[in-house]
Design a protein around this motif. Structure first.
Motif, PDB file in Angstrom:
ATOM      1  N   UNK A  72       0.833  -1.209   0.000  1.00 43.06           N
ATOM      2  CA  UNK A  72       0.000   0.000   0.000  1.00 43.06           C
ATOM      3  C   UNK A  72       0.866   1.256   0.000  1.00 43.06           C
ATOM      4  N   UNK A  73       1.923   1.238   0.799  1.00 41.99           N
ATOM      5  CA  UNK A  73       2.837   2.381   0.832  1.00 41.99           C
ATOM      6  C   UNK A  73       3.566   2.553  -0.500  1.00 41.99           C
ATOM      7  N   UNK A  74       3.806   1.440  -1.185  1.00 40.60           N
ATOM      8  CA  UNK A  74       4.458   1.510  -2.501  1.00 40.60           C
ATOM      9  C   UNK A  74       3.560   2.207  -3.512  1.00 40.60           C
ATOM     10  N   UNK A  75       2.288   1.806  -3.563  1.00 39.10           N
ATOM     11  CA  UNK A  75       1.354   2.446  -4.493  1.00 39.10           C
ATOM     12  C   UNK A  75       1.191   3.925  -4.152  1.00 39.10           C
ATOM     13  N   UNK A  76       1.046   4.219  -2.878  1.00 42.85           N
ATOM     14  CA  UNK A  76       0.851   5.607  -2.464  1.00 42.85           C
ATOM     15  C   UNK A  76       2.112   6.442  -2.712  1.00 42.85           C
ATOM     16  N   UNK A  77       3.288   5.817  -2.588  1.00 44.13           N
ATOM     17  CA  UNK A  77       4.533   6.509  -2.889  1.00 44.13           C
ATOM     18  C   UNK A  77       4.597   6.935  -4.343  1.00 44.13           C
ATOM     19  N   UNK A  78       4.121   6.062  -5.244  1.00 39.91           N
ATOM     20  CA  UNK A  78       4.071   6.410  -6.663  1.00 39.91           C
ATOM     21  C   UNK A  78       3.080   7.561  -6.882  1.00 39.91           C
ATOM     22  N   UNK A  79       1.927   7.477  -6.243  1.00 41.93           N
ATOM     23  CA  UNK A  79       0.910   8.513  -6.411  1.00 41.93           C
ATOM     24  C   UNK A  79       1.393   9.870  -5.910  1.00 41.93           C
ATOM     25  N   UNK A  80       2.154   9.853  -4.804  1.00 45.23           N
ATOM     26  CA  UNK A  80       2.627  11.090  -4.200  1.00 45.23           C
ATOM     27  C   UNK A  80       3.912  11.620  -4.836  1.00 45.23           C
ATOM     28  N   UNK A  81       4.596  10.740  -5.592  1.00 37.20           N
ATOM     29  CA  UNK A  81       5.823  11.141  -6.244  1.00 37.20           C
ATOM     30  C   UNK A  81       7.081  10.912  -5.433  1.00 37.20           C
ATOM     31  N   UNK A  82       6.944  10.275  -4.257  1.00 37.33           N
ATOM     32  CA  UNK A  82       8.138   9.958  -3.472  1.00 37.33           C
ATOM     33  C   UNK A  82       8.863   8.738  -4.029  1.00 37.33           C
TER      34      UNK A  82
END
Length: 320
Positions: A72-82
């Motif tokens: 989940x953190x991986x997907x959200x990291x992509x979405x946030x640009x981190x």
């Protein structure tokens, strides 16, 4: 020598002198599988191909084993640009790209080559679905055919009655194992070994590659060949970040992703039997339950879980 020839020579010289790529690009990509597992090998191949296609101007910096967070953190990291890129199970990504819930349905594809053929034939539709949710789809790797790892042998679907079976944090997976008579227990992949070891769960669904890579056979010594799911592992970027790249880098990423996916899916097929043979050396009991009851119990999911027009359209395209 004619003016036309001189002009041509000058143009060729200028082209040769100009750098093909204006800058260097290092794309940070994360996933939760162990280094050396089949998904990681796909990314390693993609890195090799990307470097070849860009003369070393672009590369991947791969973080395996959940170093940068869970799925989940991986997907959200992509979405946030981190994160520049992420590779997760489709089961996680489909919580964000709803059309991809089609790939979470049980017994949808009979083999990994069959899955790859359908993915490649319907790439434009899949890319459009990803774009609509803010992602750029770069590749669709295989996570293998999913089976059952448990603390006791599973000879039939009836043996799952009441067993606490870890599933991914995905509603389709939860409903599937409820239909099979189990007590589905969603949890992150990083928690699974300890949960099996302590008896928090009685088993889990998973592929032979993960069973081997994470040494789950140490805490779940029984492996039932059910083949309930043909799991994909999409590789994505944030669409805005992809669109901001030079066109030649975009092309190199897409070509490297496509070629790596073709290579990786065959690699998974080639690894399956040697892995099964190796499990016996670890003292694993391998069973082959009748899959007909599982398939029958799965049928209601095809109607209940496909709720949008996009999902239905993709399902029809993939299964025709």
């Amino acid at each position: 020598m004619s003016n036309k020839v001189l002009t041509t020579i000058a143009a060729l010289a200028a082209f040769a002198a100009a750098p093909a790529f204006a800058a260097d690009y290092t794309f940070k990509v994360a996933h939760t599988n162990a280094a050396g597992e089949v998904q990681d090998m796909g990314l390693q191949k993609m890195k090799e191909l990307l470097e070849e296609k860009t003369d070393g101007a672009a590369t991947l910096e791969i973080y395996a084993g959940g170093q940068l967070g869970d799925e989940q953190q991986t997907v959200e990291g992509v979405m946030l640009g981190s994160l520049d890129m992420g590779m997760t199970s489709n089961a996680m990504l489909s919580n964000y790209v709803e059309d991809y819930k089609v790939f979470d349905l049980p017994f949808l594809f009979p083999s990994i080559p069959a899955l790859g053929e359908k993915v490649d034939a319907n790439w434009d539709m899949m890319e459009t679905s990803a774009n609509g949710s803010g992602f750029q789809l770069l590749a669709v790797f295989s996570s293998g055919i999913r089976h059952l790892m448990t603390s006791k042998p599973i000879e039939s679907m009836d043996d799952l009655a009441g067993m606490k079976i870890r599933t991914m944090q995905n509603p389709v997976h939860v409903e599937a194992f409820r239909a099979y008579g189990a007590n589905p227990t969603p949890m992150s992949y990083s928690e699974l070994y300890g949960a099996l070891q302590s008896g928090v769960v009685d088993g889990a669904e998973g592929a032979s590659t993960g069973y081997d890579g994470m040494k789950f056979y140490e805490v779940a010594p029984d492996f039932a060949l059910v083949g309930w799911l043909n799991m994909t592992a999409p590789v994505t970027m944030k669409k805005d970040a992809f669109d901001a790249l030079p066109e030649n880098i975009q092309t190199a990423l897409m070509d490297a992703g496509s070629e790596a996916a073709t290579w990786q899916r065959q690699y998974v097929v080639d690894q399956e039997q040697p892995l099964l043979d190796s499990f016996k050396e670890h003292g694993v009991t391998i069973t082959k339950p009748d899959t007909a009851p599982f398939i029958e119990a799965s049928q209601p999911l095809y109607e209940s879980q496909l709720t949008t027009e996009g999902q239905k359209a993709l399902f029809e395209a993939l299964t025709k």
